[in-house]
Design a protein around this motif. Structure first.
Motif, PDB file in Angstrom:
ATOM      1  N   UNK A 164       0.874  -1.171   0.027  1.00 40.92           N
ATOM      2  CA  UNK A 164       0.115   0.004   0.108  1.00 40.92           C
ATOM      3  C   UNK A 164       0.790   1.230   0.082  1.00 40.92           C
ATOM      4  N   UNK A 165       0.331   2.297  -0.646  1.00 36.88           N
ATOM      5  CA  UNK A 165       1.151   3.600  -0.557  1.00 36.88           C
ATOM      6  C   UNK A 165       1.043   4.202   0.863  1.00 36.88           C
ATOM      7  N   UNK A 166       1.808   4.961   1.384  1.00 30.80           N
ATOM      8  CA  UNK A 166       1.485   5.854   2.398  1.00 30.80           C
ATOM      9  C   UNK A 166       0.437   6.986   2.413  1.00 30.80           C
ATOM     10  N   UNK A 167      -0.511   7.195   3.130  1.00 30.21           N
ATOM     11  CA  UNK A 167      -1.561   8.158   3.205  1.00 30.21           C
ATOM     12  C   UNK A 167      -1.376   9.138   4.132  1.00 30.21           C
ATOM     13  N   UNK A 168      -1.442  10.422   3.473  1.00 30.09           N
ATOM     14  CA  UNK A 168      -1.389  11.566   4.361  1.00 30.09           C
ATOM     15  C   UNK A 168      -2.383  12.381   4.244  1.00 30.09           C
ATOM     16  N   UNK A 169      -2.881  12.724   5.430  1.00 28.90           N
ATOM     17  CA  UNK A 169      -4.436  13.331   5.299  1.00 28.90           C
ATOM     18  C   UNK A 169      -4.392  14.503   6.382  1.00 28.90           C
ATOM     19  N   UNK A 170      -4.407  15.644   5.730  1.00 26.20           N
ATOM     20  CA  UNK A 170      -4.324  17.035   6.679  1.00 26.20           C
ATOM     21  C   UNK A 170      -5.962  17.546   6.835  1.00 26.20           C
ATOM     22  N   UNK A 171      -6.048  17.627   8.486  1.00 24.81           N
ATOM     23  CA  UNK A 171      -7.214  18.113   8.707  1.00 24.81           C
ATOM     24  C   UNK A 171      -8.519  17.259   8.705  1.00 24.81           C
ATOM     25  N   UNK A 182      -3.347   0.549   5.152  1.00 20.02           N
ATOM     26  CA  UNK A 182      -2.185   1.448   4.697  1.00 20.02           C
ATOM     27  C   UNK A 182      -1.867   2.117   6.044  1.00 20.02           C
ATOM     28  N   UNK A 183      -0.528   2.675   5.822  1.00 20.31           N
ATOM     29  CA  UNK A 183       0.069   3.384   7.045  1.00 20.31           C
ATOM     30  C   UNK A 183      -0.540   4.613   6.924  1.00 20.31           C
ATOM     31  N   UNK A 184      -1.020   5.504   7.743  1.00 18.83           N
ATOM     32  CA  UNK A 184      -1.604   6.763   7.718  1.00 18.83           C
ATOM     33  C   UNK A 184      -0.870   7.622   8.531  1.00 18.83           C
ATOM     34  N   UNK A 185      -0.722   8.928   8.122  1.00 18.05           N
ATOM     35  CA  UNK A 185      -0.364  10.132   8.826  1.00 18.05           C
ATOM     36  C   UNK A 185      -1.614  11.043   8.678  1.00 18.05           C
ATOM     37  N   UNK A 186      -2.155  11.584   9.733  1.00 17.43           N
ATOM     38  CA  UNK A 186      -3.345  12.453   9.949  1.00 17.43           C
ATOM     39  C   UNK A 186      -3.044  13.329  10.885  1.00 17.43           C
TER      40      UNK A 186
END
Length: 369
Positions: A302-309, A331-335
């Motif tokens: 999986x791609x890395x997922x970045x979600x702002x706000x 997926x690895x997520x950064x939120x």
């Protein structure tokens, strides 16, 4: 793909930041201007050498400093990678993978990262350019030659637009035919990718019903439609010839793949005009999770997922739905989230070992226990 360690120096207001994330969900909380979005931008920069916001990459360099540096340790399948980047205000930049110089394309392939902003302007209400970018990102990772088609189309389009601005018609037919020929191949690739993406989007709506049977109707009835950027009853060459007089007046090409879009609707109405903020956020999240799933089918990770706000405007009913969708994504997520959500998110974290929370305090990032 998993980021095991991330370190950066001289990134905007942050002189130093280091993070050892979990392979699942990482939530970054803090006050406004603490550096939450900057952290996500720097992770995205590690993949693309640019910000996911419409700003110059040099704006990421801390004021008063001459360069920024990033070091990323990552892994996918049975391979490990060390990515090091130095971006300078002046002079030669350095980008290396496992201590070997690399191109931006190598970086893009080695560390695939999806980024979305769910603030006031999100993927549903934002510009068509944002949704085209999602299509282009996904199509490239399914068909790597797509990047060549995309660049050739942009080059041909630039030449045609230049002639239109000058009202120089001598070579216009040549460039019109070239735009049409390359544009058709570009559109075919995008359309094939969209069909696969849409199938995953439909599957995710079924998952939502299994998690939250009482989900909002706007979410349950949401649909995606691909708009190719010109009348689908015409070839692109026919459409370009039909629009020639208009193009000359407007001084640019008014139809083609550069005008394509993903139309997001519910019960026949445009989501941006009828839906609540919660609906927009969850529908947008389904779109990016569908992209992640298509990527996984092709690459087996999986791609890395970045979600702002992500939690901006989300109501209590849908908070757990969002968290459960992220957990199930694999997926690895950064939120990022404002610190006013801290108590709620800690309650969720305390019930689930897949979630880790970090908090900025005086520009220092620490894990919240």
């Amino acid at each position: 793909m998993v980021i095991n360690q991330f370190t950066a120096t001289n990134i905007r207001s942050l002189d130093f930041v280091s993070l050892t994330p979990t392979s699942d969900i990482n939530i970054i909380i803090g006050k406004n201007n603490d550096g939450k979005t900057t952290l996500l931008e720097s992770i995205y920069f590690s993949s693309s050498l640019k910000s996911f916001k419409s700003v110059s990459s040099t704006s990421l360099i801390r004021s008063g400093e001459n360069s920024l540096k990033i070091l990323v340790s990552s892994s996918k399948l049975d391979q490990t990678y060390t990515i090091s980047i130095e971006k300078k205000l002046k002079g030669t930049n350095s980008t290396r993978i496992n201590d070997k110089r690399c191109s931006s394309k190598d970086l893009f392939l080695t560390l695939p990262v999806l980024a979305l902003n769910f603030g006031v302007e999100n993927i549903v209400t934002g510009s068509s350019e944002d949704r085209r970018s999602l299509l282009d990102w996904g199509t490239f990772h399914v068909e790597h030659d797509y990047l060549i088609k995309y660049k050739n189309y942009q080059k041909a389009l630039k030449h045609r637009n230049s002639l239109l601005r000058k009202k120089s018609l001598d070579n216009l037919e040549y460039w019109t035919d070239l735009v049409a020929d390359i544009g058709e191949t570009l559109n075919t690739s995008r359309k094939l990718y969209f069909d696969t993406l849409n199938n995953e989007f439909i599957n995710y709506k079924k998952i939502i019903l299994s998690i939250e049977p009482d989900a909002y109707n706007d979410i349950k009835n949401s649909t995606l439609k691909y708009n190719q950027g010109w009348n689908d009853k015409l070839t692109l060459k026919q459409a370009l010839h039909q629009s020639l007089e208009k193009d000359i007046v407007m001084k640019h090409t008014t139809c083609g793949p550069h005008r394509s879009d993903i139309i997001m609707s519910s019960t026949g109405y445009d989501l941006k005009s009828i839906s609540s903020m919660s609906t927009q956020i969850i529908t947008g999240l389904l779109l990016v999770l569908s992209q992640s799933k298509v990527f996984h089918v092709k690459h087996e990770h999986y791609p890395v997922i970045l979600i702002d706000d992500l939690f901006f405007g989300i109501d209590d009913k849908n908070l757990l739905l969002v968290v459960n969708l992220l957990k199930d994504s694999n997926a690895q997520c950064f939120i990022t989230a404002p610190d006013l959500y801290k108590t709620k998110l800690e309650e969720v974290r305390n019930r689930d070992e897949k979630i880790r929370i970090y908090q900025f305090d005086d520009k220092k990032l620490m894990e919240s226990k």
